[in-house]
Write an enzyme that holds these catalytic residues in place. Structure first.
Site, PDB file in Angstrom:
ATOM      1  N   THR A  22      27.901  36.477  -7.334  1.00 66.48           N
ATOM      2  CA  THR A  22      27.653  35.761  -8.547  1.00 66.48           C
ATOM      3  C   THR A  22      28.402  36.205  -9.797  1.00 66.48           C
ATOM      4  O   THR A  22      29.428  36.826  -9.669  1.00 66.48           O
ATOM      5  CB  THR A  22      25.970  36.234  -8.619  1.00 66.48           C
ATOM      6  OG1 THR A  22      25.346  35.422  -9.866  1.00 66.48           O
ATOM      7  CG2 THR A  22      25.948  37.703  -9.097  1.00 66.48           C
ATOM      8  N   ASN A  23      27.671  35.452 -10.959  1.00 66.17           N
ATOM      9  CA  ASN A  23      28.578  35.624 -12.314  1.00 66.17           C
ATOM     10  C   ASN A  23      27.617  36.387 -12.946  1.00 66.17           C
ATOM     11  O   ASN A  23      26.298  36.333 -12.995  1.00 66.17           O
ATOM     12  CB  ASN A  23      29.017  34.494 -12.754  1.00 66.17           C
ATOM     13  CG  ASN A  23      30.340  33.938 -12.473  1.00 66.17           C
ATOM     14  OD1 ASN A  23      30.922  34.529 -11.675  1.00 66.17           O
ATOM     15  ND2 ASN A  23      30.840  32.849 -13.256  1.00 66.17           N
ATOM     16  N   ALA A  24      28.141  37.297 -14.185  1.00 67.17           N
ATOM     17  CA  ALA A  24      27.215  38.044 -14.983  1.00 67.17           C
ATOM     18  C   ALA A  24      26.816  36.899 -16.106  1.00 67.17           C
ATOM     19  O   ALA A  24      27.676  36.265 -16.829  1.00 67.17           O
ATOM     20  CB  ALA A  24      28.056  38.789 -15.560  1.00 67.17           C
TER      21      ALA A  24
END
Ligand code: C5P
Length: 212
Positions: A22-24
């Site tokens: 995922t991405n932050a």
């Protein structure tokens, strides 16, 4: 009054049924932009990845999980909107192979090949009609201004918001709003809510056309 599409939050790309990349992204900027747009009298539809943040009650929210889903939903909704703001941090890689079963540990390293997912904002930018606009965000750790302008061009955006990595999961942010010719139209700093208000004021004046 315009109908504005906002992409917000991260997306997930699964490796197996329980593990994902995922991405932050907290979705806070998307929520703040939505609230600012609603305050100016616009209609807002948010396409959001999994977030803990609360979106304003006046916004329509469509939940998605993967970048492909975000692209499919945003692409469909964009046709009925005057503009789109890409505040999401879609995961831009996905494993080439997705295991149907949970991958068992072997005691050794796991080698995974990642391939790029589609770019939501770039696709909307390519799709946009003459009466539509797209605003992107460029989060950079170096050469902020230059890289943001390159992205503005590559993604066919009308304006680009350049910000630094300090914004991730933070309450405060610092941004510059850039025009296609590289001109800095505004520099804003403060809470994401205050910055979102400033950005929406600029977007409103520069891009929003009254509904015919
Ligand atoms: O290339 P980069 O990810 O830095 O670009 C950021 C901008 O592009 C943001 O507006 C983000 O929402 C959008 N983006 C997207 N789909 C991706 C990657 C980024 O819409 N797969």
């Amino acid at each position: 009054m315009a109908r504005i599409l906002i992409t917000s939050g991260p997306t997930r790309q699964y490796l197996d049924p329980v593990r994902y990349l995922t991405n932050a992204s907290s979705g806070r900027m998307g929520a703040a932009l939505a609230a600012a747009a609603l305050r100016l009298g616009h209609q807002v539809v948010i396409v959001s990845g999994p977030v803990a943040v609360d979106y304003p009650a006046g916004a329509e929210v469509v939940d998605v999980e993967t970048t492909e889903q975000m692209l499919a939903v945003a692409g469909e909704l964009f046709a009925g909107c005057q503009g789109a703001i890409g505040a999401a941090a879609p995961c831009d890689y996905r494993p080439r192979q997705v295991n149907v079963q949970k991958i068992a540990k072997t005691g050794g390293p796991l080698v995974v090949e990642f391939i790029e997912t589609p770019d939501v904002v770039a696709t909307l930018g390519q799709q946009k009609r003459a009466d539509q606009w797209v605003v992107g965000f460029a989060l950079e750790t170096e050469d902020h201004h230059f890289r943001a302008i390159v992205k503005l061009e590559r993604k066919h955006c009308d304006l680009m918001v350049s910000n630094g990595a300090e914004a991730i999961n933070a309450a405060e942010t610092q941004v510059a709003l850039l025009a296609p010719d590289g001109e800095v139209l505004a520099e804003l700093a403060g809470s994401k809510e205050a910055v979102a208000d400033g950005l929406l004021r600029e977007i409103d004046v520069r891009l929003c056309q009254p509904l015919k």
